[in-house]
Enzyme design. Sequence first.
Site, PDB file in Angstrom:
ATOM      1  N   SER A 142      39.047  20.731  29.864  1.00  0.00           N
ATOM      2  CA  SER A 142      40.394  20.163  29.728  1.00  0.00           C
ATOM      3  C   SER A 142      40.598  19.744  28.284  1.00  0.00           C
ATOM      4  CB  SER A 142      40.552  18.943  30.646  1.00  0.00           C
ATOM      5  OG  SER A 142      41.745  18.236  30.345  1.00  0.00           O
ATOM      6  N   TYR A 155      36.843  10.995  33.463  1.00  0.00           N
ATOM      7  CA  TYR A 155      37.309  12.384  33.500  1.00  0.00           C
ATOM      8  C   TYR A 155      37.168  13.018  32.122  1.00  0.00           C
ATOM      9  CZ  TYR A 155      40.387  16.397  34.244  1.00  0.00           C
ATOM     10  OH  TYR A 155      40.902  17.672  34.330  1.00  0.00           O
TER      11      TYR A 155
END
Length: 239
Positions: A142, A155
């Site tokens: 990401s 995350y």
Amino acid sequence: MKLLQDKVCIVTGAGRGIGRAIALRAADEGCRTVLAARSEGQLEAVRAEIESRGGQACPFRADLSEQEDQEALVARTLDRFGTIDFLVNNAGWGTKANIPKARVKDWDQTLRVNLLAPMILSQLVLPTLMAKQSGAIVNISSISGRAGQGGSAAYAASKAGLIAFSQALFEEVREHNVKVAAILPGFVDTDMIPPVRHLDRSRMIQAEDIAEAVLFVLTAPLTACPVEITVRPQRTPYR
């Protein structure tokens, strides 16, 4: 001849969103796909869609935070198809919480699914890929792995770790003709991003766009490896 005719591809998180799009795209190019996710119903729906388009798919319900399920997934693939050509580590998990209020068990789950599972699955498929002297491992990271956002520390850390792992793995296996790539999407229009008034979802990256990036890696020439691909929305989705 299709680009990936008769290849075998494992896709994690294949029940919806990016994983579903990757599985469908790979199947359209001739891949026999092994679909891994927690929801049996979603997996069956993707399997049916692939088979309706003339492809082959094998659903496998798995909790990818558990090493037992990771090992079973690879064993099932080898038992069903006899080989493995590609692994796409797409499954992801995360919760929103500022660091002082975050629960350690949520951090643990995030790291297990987003980082440790791709590491272990890569380790499990490597003997097959290295013996074949071909294949690819694609890790869906990401853009958060490059620039962490408040409220998503675990995350972001997991995705940053996945980028670093991908780089290290590439250096270890490049002489065996095994490709390793990390793909770093920005805002993707999936249900992981809840409805927000100030986001225009029509301007967000589509899951199919990430599937095309994965296909680019899987079909790259033998002399080159796209080790990192960042995908951002062409136009800002912020209103």
